[in-house]
Structure formats: C-alpha cells, structure tokens
Write an enzyme that holds these catalytic residues in place. Structure first.
Site, PDB file in Angstrom:
ATOM      1  N   GLY A 440      31.013  19.550   3.852  1.00  0.00           N
ATOM      2  CA  GLY A 440      31.320  17.987   3.152  1.00  0.00           C
ATOM      3  C   GLY A 440      30.537  17.114   3.894  1.00  0.00           C
ATOM      4  O   GLY A 440      30.335  16.860   5.171  1.00  0.00           O
ATOM      5  N   GLY A 442      30.114  12.570   3.865  1.00  0.00           N
ATOM      6  CA  GLY A 442      31.031  10.948   3.464  1.00  0.00           C
ATOM      7  C   GLY A 442      30.454  10.092   4.439  1.00  0.00           C
ATOM      8  O   GLY A 442      29.553   9.941   5.361  1.00  0.00           O
ATOM      9  N   GLY A 443      31.053   8.690   4.174  1.00  0.00           N
ATOM     10  CA  GLY A 443      30.733   7.537   4.698  1.00  0.00           C
ATOM     11  C   GLY A 443      31.042   7.586   5.984  1.00  0.00           C
ATOM     12  O   GLY A 443      30.466   6.861   6.880  1.00  0.00           O
ATOM     13  N   GLY A 445      31.062  10.530   8.262  1.00  0.00           N
ATOM     14  CA  GLY A 445      30.796  11.461   9.031  1.00  0.00           C
ATOM     15  C   GLY A 445      30.573  12.821   8.081  1.00  0.00           C
ATOM     16  O   GLY A 445      30.412  12.926   7.003  1.00  0.00           O
ATOM     17  N   LYS A 461      34.813  17.537  12.176  1.00  0.00           N
ATOM     18  CA  LYS A 461      34.103  16.449  11.635  1.00  0.00           C
ATOM     19  C   LYS A 461      33.472  15.682  12.758  1.00  0.00           C
ATOM     20  O   LYS A 461      33.612  15.315  13.412  1.00  0.00           O
ATOM     21  CB  LYS A 461      35.349  15.614  11.097  1.00  0.00           C
ATOM     22  CG  LYS A 461      34.611  14.221  10.281  1.00  0.00           C
ATOM     23  CD  LYS A 461      35.810  13.469   9.602  1.00  0.00           C
ATOM     24  CE  LYS A 461      35.331  12.301   9.147  1.00  0.00           C
ATOM     25  NZ  LYS A 461      36.418  11.576   8.164  1.00  0.00           N
ATOM     26  N   ASP A 558      41.237   4.918   1.633  1.00  0.00           N
ATOM     27  CA  ASP A 558      40.425   5.335   0.723  1.00  0.00           C
ATOM     28  C   ASP A 558      41.033   6.541   0.052  1.00  0.00           C
ATOM     29  O   ASP A 558      40.401   7.687   0.259  1.00  0.00           O
ATOM     30  CB  ASP A 558      39.369   6.201   1.817  1.00  0.00           C
ATOM     31  CG  ASP A 558      37.889   6.317   0.964  1.00  0.00           C
ATOM     32  OD1 ASP A 558      37.926   6.015  -0.147  1.00  0.00           O
ATOM     33  OD2 ASP A 558      37.120   7.262   1.598  1.00  0.00           O
TER      34      ASP A 558
END
Length: 768
Positions: A440, A442-443, A445, A461, A558
């Site tokens: 995955g 994302g914004g 990491g 992460k 989020d």
C-alpha cells in the site's frame, strides 16, 4: 628502466582509451547521408530526425499516428531543436529511452491578465516518475497537475503558505512546504495540464505577487527566496522554462507483435528488443538496445558495432595478452607461458627446474613484498570497516534521539505495551524493503508486508519525517495508539526510530479493504446486506470508542472505505491513523493544512479550517453511501451531476428516488428495503452541512443497532426532516469535480443558490 618506460606508455594508452570509450561517438546516428545528425550542438539520433525520410513514423493504420520529427529552428543562434509546436529539446538518450525537454512554467499573478496554464500533449510520450517532481512556489498557492493515465483522468497537487520572507529558510534543492511544495508524479501520465492558483489573489502577502507551478527534472530543481518576489513582468518577458524528462518508445505494439510483421520492427542486428510495461510507458510499445559487447544506434542497420575491449578496459594481465572476439574478448598467454592470462590468474613461464632453482631468491623477495602489501591492505580494510560501522552506529543513535526514542524509552520503561524494533529486525522482516513486499501507498507513507520473529505477519509503515518541534507530541500519539484495545482497530505493535523516518509496525490484516470488496463485481455480488450493515455498525462502534470511550479522545480525520480493512471473518478494522489527531483537554482544533480525502472531507472544513469529531461523522456518512450503492465517493468518469456521491444521493433523496442508486444486489427482501431506507436517513443526517446538526458517532452507532434489530423503531431521529432543513436555509454543500479536475461547491437546494467556496488541494493517494 625499459620496463618502467613500457609500463608508463601502457598507462597513458589505458587512460586515453577510457576517455574515448566513455564519450558517445557521433557516427552511425542517421539513417541516410542527407539526414542531419545534430542541431545547435544537440545530437539527433534516429529514430528521431529533421529532414523528411530521416525520422520514424508509425504507418500502422490500427494504432495512433506517432512521429519523431524534429524541427531545427535556425532563427536562433545557435539553432535550437524543436519538438511539436514549440518544445525545445535538450537531450535525447537512446540507451535509456528518454528525452529531456524544456516545458513552460505555469503562473498566476495579481493581475487580470497575469495567468498562464501550461499543456504537455506529446501523444505516446509520458513523463518520467523517477526523474521528475511536481513543484509549486508561492505564499498563498495551490497547484493542480492533471492528465490522462491509462485512459482515465488523474489529478494531484500541493499547497504552500508563508507570512514573511524570513519564513523561507531553505535555499537549494529542498522543498519544505514553506514557500515551496512538491508532489510525486506516477508513471504513464499523458495530456498534462499544469495550473497555479492563489487563495487570496496575493493581496495578503505583498512581497509575493505571483504563484508558479511546474514539473521539473530532479537534478535541475533549485529554490530560493528570490523566486517568491518575481513580478508578472518576469514571466511575460523571460518566459521561464523548466527541464522535464519524458519516456519514449517505438509504436504501440510490443516486441512479439511487432516481429509478426517482419521488417517493420526497428531493432536491427546485434540488438535486443525491450517491452515497455505500463510502469515505464503509458502505452504498449518497445525500444531497442545493443547486445552486451556492442555499442551504437540499435535502430539503424549495422548500427550496433562490436566493442574492441582490447582497446579499452579489460581484465587481461597485459595489453598484448588480449584477443578481441565478436561481441567479447579473451586473454591468451604468449608462447613460452601457460595459464589464463588475466589479472587474477596470471601467465606462468614454462622454464626448467634448473632455472626455477636459480630464480628462487627473487621469487621469494617478490612474494615477501606482495605479502606485506596484502597485510597492509587487510589492515586498511579492517580500519575502514570499523570506521564505517562506528559511523553507522552514530547515525542510528542520532536518528533515535531526533525521532524521540529517548522520550519513548522513558515512557514505556516497565510497560509491556509497545516494542521498539531495531533497524536490522525490520530489514530482515521485509527482505531489505523489497518492492515486492509493498502492499500500500498513501499520503502519509508506504506500507510493506513483513514477517517478524515467530513467523508473525505484520504491516510495516514507513512514515513521513517527524517535525523536530513536534517529537514529543508524536511519541505521545504513538503511546496512545499502542494502548487502544478494540478489536475493530488495527493494532499498533511497535516502532523503529533508528531510521531517518520512523517505521510503525501494525498487525497484518489479510482480506483487503472495504473499498476493494465494493468495487470488485464478483465480491460485491456476494456482499449481502446483513454483512454490510454489520460492517457499518463495526465502524460506528470504533469511531464512537475513539471519540468518547478512551481517556484521550482521538479524531481519525481520514475516514474512508480504503482505510477499513476486513479480516477472514469480515470483521471491520479501522486503519491508517497517519492523519489522526489526539484531542487536547479543551477539545480545540486548529488545522493549517488540508487533511483527508476528496469526497469524504467535511465541507464545513473549507470555511472553518477545523476538523472535529463531527468531521469523522460526515466521512462516516459517505462510507454508509458506499455500502448502500457500492459507488465511489468521487467518480471522474461519470457525468458531472453524478460525480460526487454525497451530492448525487441527497438529490435523489429529495426527489424520493432513493432506490435509483441503491445497489440492486441488496433490494430483494422487503425487510431489507425498510432497513435500507433507515440507513439512508441516517446517512442524510450525518451529511448535514453544520457539524452541530449531525449526530455524534455514539448516536449513529445506537441508530444502526436499532436498524439492525428492526423490531422497534430506532431510538435517535433527526429533529427536522430534510425538506424542513432546506426550507430553513441550512443547505448541504456537495463537492463536485469538473472535467478539468477543478473543485466546486453546489447546494442541494435551488439552482439559484450556487456558491463558490475556495479551492483546496488534497493528494489523491493511488489516483482513484
């Protein structure tokens, strides 16, 4: 003395051959004698060309027309090679399949005519993600990067602010978000449009009259305070450009497809054909490269010529021992010697035993000198190794301190709530962060799958760098998250603070996200209403727990279907607390940057710039709509009236046509139909414009529990019907995205009540 002379001559020849072989030879760059090989000092190799018949043109009627024609503009001195209408070429690389171009910088200044939006429509050329970055400069600036990616619309961007010129402390090639911001660019983007905006038309920050936005090659970016003070006249007169690296290839067929039509493939003798994958290029296609041992232009007949390794660098003991072959070379010992003849297996003289005995003393002396040299080399290596080890240990200790390791160690001393991992443990767990283990992005990491001791699978992460001024707050948040004990929250197991950016270790959930299940047609058809209702209640329960039950409340900030993981029993687990904020004792919230995801973001935030527990409620309302309709929160490919799911849903509710958009897979049972109506009413309640008019998450959870039982009426109801709410003037604002990716607001009331709120920018994660 003669040996020293020959050795000196050998060194000179070796240096010269290295210099010659390291430079690109200009021969064999054109397809015919009338074709120009350069323009203004820039090499123009085939398949690119200037004159007619000197460049490649795809003649396949079933594929888009692609041309590599270049214009040599002689109005400049020296002349400039131009691609398309007016794009200057800086360099063309055959080996890498790249072309470096100058692109116009977009700007927006405090003048009605002070705007320029740049376009980059280069057909099958795609911007390189590894060689470029997207930048914006200014003190009240936000910028959009928009284009097509694999046939779909794509948008990303960033924002930057500053109050005083002294706030901008960094000059160089670093963007720290003050006066300058950056966003990464994915592979495969074409038809690009760059637009720069100002929130306040530069009226509040007087020293910064213009905003600018542009993609730029990583090695060409430089930022300084002077950039912020440039006037409109600079952009009009100087017409500034920025170098950008693009990928290019041949045609739209891969190697095997191109070979089916025989001579149509451009890869000639002594070459290999390389397929262009979607990660390298927006369309299928190929490029050519010379085989190992050959160099030159692989697109021309006899363009790849044998490299004479004997004239350059080779492993032979002496230059005279080297024997060049086609595509390779070998080392041969001269007459009177035997062996391999390279630097590690030298030639041995075929001499008699008598001569061996007579030469024993010099051999022993030579061996002794060689032994001393070897010992000195070993000692030097050990010293260097120890120095590097101490240097690495010092760096890890510094990172540990900078990331708050000492504070965390003091707070967890004697507590069994959080494990502090070493960098070696997590490198072993992820096979040194192999890209194959990425699960995955994302914004906040990148997430890797790993296996720690005991064969326990975990999600690791790699977070953003911690602000040195907020280290203690970061550590406190890690401690609070690690102590959350709720089966619907992805458990934080530990962290590693020895790296430049902190690494967080979570439990691994193996059944994908709620978003994946809803968007996969096969999975969605088996996704029953009872299961969707259970998942909705799981999410409501955990948000209620975070807001009200734990001693230190947490706002997720989020909430979206992509941040809801499902285990093998379809139990929902909320993840990605990268944007979360611990609520202070006075519950005050002040946020100065855009948090969250478009389509889920509380519209009240655009007016207050504050995120509260009721912001989570609004996002939860959008997740309820996804469960009801299996549609995306934002769908760029749909008509404008249907792009924003929240806005489209409220319009259908007003028209009493709810079941026009409800997923047909869940409307078979009359009892379920009644429950669906109640969940829709709850979603409408959660989506109210004012946060004070929305339910709390505890009320929403109790409402869902009542709907699931359905034997009795739900306990909580909205104080006013939706029609009454409209008549009172309390409109719900939906966010719509037009064809250009612009963000607009629209009310669900009368057409005359349209408003325009400030634009905002939010990185879109994986681009969906």
């Amino acid at each position: 003395m003669g040996y020293q002379k020959h050795f000196l001559i050998f060194l000179i020849i070796l240096v010269l051959t290295r210099l010659i072989s390291g430079s690109e030879a200009p021969e064999s760059l054109v397809i015919a004698s009338h074709c120009s090989s350069t323009c203004g000092g820039i090499t123009i190799p085939y398949p690119f060309g200037i004159e007619e018949g000197c460049y490649y043109k795809d003649k396949d009627d079933n594929s888009p027309t692609t041309t590599m024609k270049i214009k040599c503009n002689h109005t400049f001195n020296p002349p400039k090679p131009i691609l398309g209408r007016n794009i200057r070429i800086l360099n063309i690389s055959l080996q890498e399949g790249e072309i470096r171009l100058n692109n116009r910088i977009s700007y927006s200044c405090n003048n009605p005519s002070g705007r320029w939006d740049s376009w980059m429509n280069l057909r099958t050329f795609t911007i390189s993600s590894s060689k470029n970055m997207f930048l914006a400069t200014g003190c009240d600036t936000y910028a959009w990067f928009k284009g097509k990616r694999y046939g779909k619309n794509y948008s990303t961007g960033c924002m930057t602010t500053c109050n005083e010129i002294d706030d901008v402390l960094v000059n160089g090639n670093i963007c720290n978000g003050v006066g300058c911001c950056e966003a990464s660019i994915p592979d495969g983007v074409t038809n690009i449009t760059i637009t720069a905006y100002s929130y306040n038309n530069h009226t509040q920050v007087k020293f910064n009259p213009c905003s600018a936005a542009y993609p730029v090659a990583n090695d060409a970016f430089h930022f300084s305070q002077e950039t912020l003070t440039r006037e409109l006249s600079y952009y009009l007169n100087e017409k500034p450009w920025a170098p950008v690296v693009y990928n290019w290839g041949i045609g739209t067929k891969n190697c095997s497809e191109a070979e089916k039509v025989g001579s149509r493939i451009l890869c000639k003798s002594n070459t290999e054909c390389i397929n262009l994958t979607h990660e390298q290029h927006g369309l299928d296609g190929y490029r050519c490269a010379c085989k190992k041992g050959y160099s030159g232009n692989p697109y021309l007949p006899q363009g790849c010529q044998d490299i004479d390794e004997c004239k350059g660098t080779n492993s032979c003991e002496k230059p005279g021992y080297c024997n060049n072959t086609i595509g390779d070379y070998n080392c041969v010992c001269p007459e009177g010697y035997h062996g391999i003849g390279n630097s590690t297996h030298r030639c041995i003289s075929d001499i008699s035993n008598t001569k061996k005995d007579s030469s024993l003393v010099p051999v022993i002396v030579t061996a002794g000198i060689g032994g001393v040299i070897i010992i000195l080399l070993i000692i030097s290596f050990i010293g260097y190794w120890r120095h590097e080890k101490r240097k690495m240990t010092t760096l890890r200790e510094k990172n540990f301190r900078d990331n708050g390791g000492e504070i965390l160690h003091q707070k967890v001393s004697g507590m069994d709530v959080l494990k502090i991992f070493t960098i070696q443990e997590l490198e072993n767990a992820t096979n040194k962060y192999n890209e194959a283990n990425i699960i995955g992005r994302g914004g906040f990491g990148v997430v890797y799958k790993g296996v720690i001791s005991g064969n326990q699978p975990v999600a690791i992460k790699r977070s953003l760098k911690v602000d040195p001024n907020q280290v203690e707050q970061f550590i406190n948040e890690v401690l609070v998250l690690s102590q959350i004990n709720n089966r619907h929250v992805v458990k934080l197991l530990g962290c590693c603070l020895e790296t430049e950016v902190p690494l967080l270790v979570y439990e691994f959930i193996n059944n994908g996200t709620l978003f994946d299940h809803l968007q996969d047609e096969g999975k969605a058809s088996c996704f029953t209403w009872n299961l969707r209702l259970k998942i909705a209640l799981d999410i409501a329960d955990v948000l209620s727990y975070l807001h009200t039950t734990i001693s230190t409340p947490i706002i997720h900030r989020d909430m979206k279907s992509m941040n809801v993981l499902l285990d093998e029993s379809y139990t929902a687990k909320v993840a990605d607390f990268g944007a979360s904020k611990i609520v202070p004792l006075d519950h005050g919230q002040i946020d100065t940057m855009v948090i969250g995801t478009q389509g889920y973001l509380d519209p009240e935030y655009m007016q207050t710039f504050e995120l509260t527990e009721k912001s989570d409620v609004y996002s939860f309302g959008v997740v309820l709509l996804e469960l009801l309709t299996k549609e995306k929160a934002l769908s760029y490919g749909k008509p404008e009236a249907e792009r924003c799911l929240a806005m489209y849903f409220l319009r259908k509710m007003k028209e009493d046509r709810l079941f026009d958009i409800v997923d047909k897979n869940i409307t078979n049972d009359p009892k379920q139909v009644a429950q669906i109506k109640e969940v829709a009413n709850l979603a409408k309640w959660c989506l109210r414009l004012k946060g004070d008019d929305r339910p709390t998450m505890k009320e929403a959870a109790m409402e869902l529990e009542g709907i699931r039982r359905m034997g009795s009426q739900p306990k909580y109801k909205a104080e006013k019907s939706f029609d009454q709410l409209e008549n009172s003037g309390n409109y719900m604002v939906g966010i719509a995205i037009d064809d250009d990716g612009n963000t607009n607001t629209n009310t669900s009331g009368k057409d005359s009540d349209l408003h325009s709120l400030p634009h905002f920018v939010s990185t879109l994660g994986d681009g969906r």
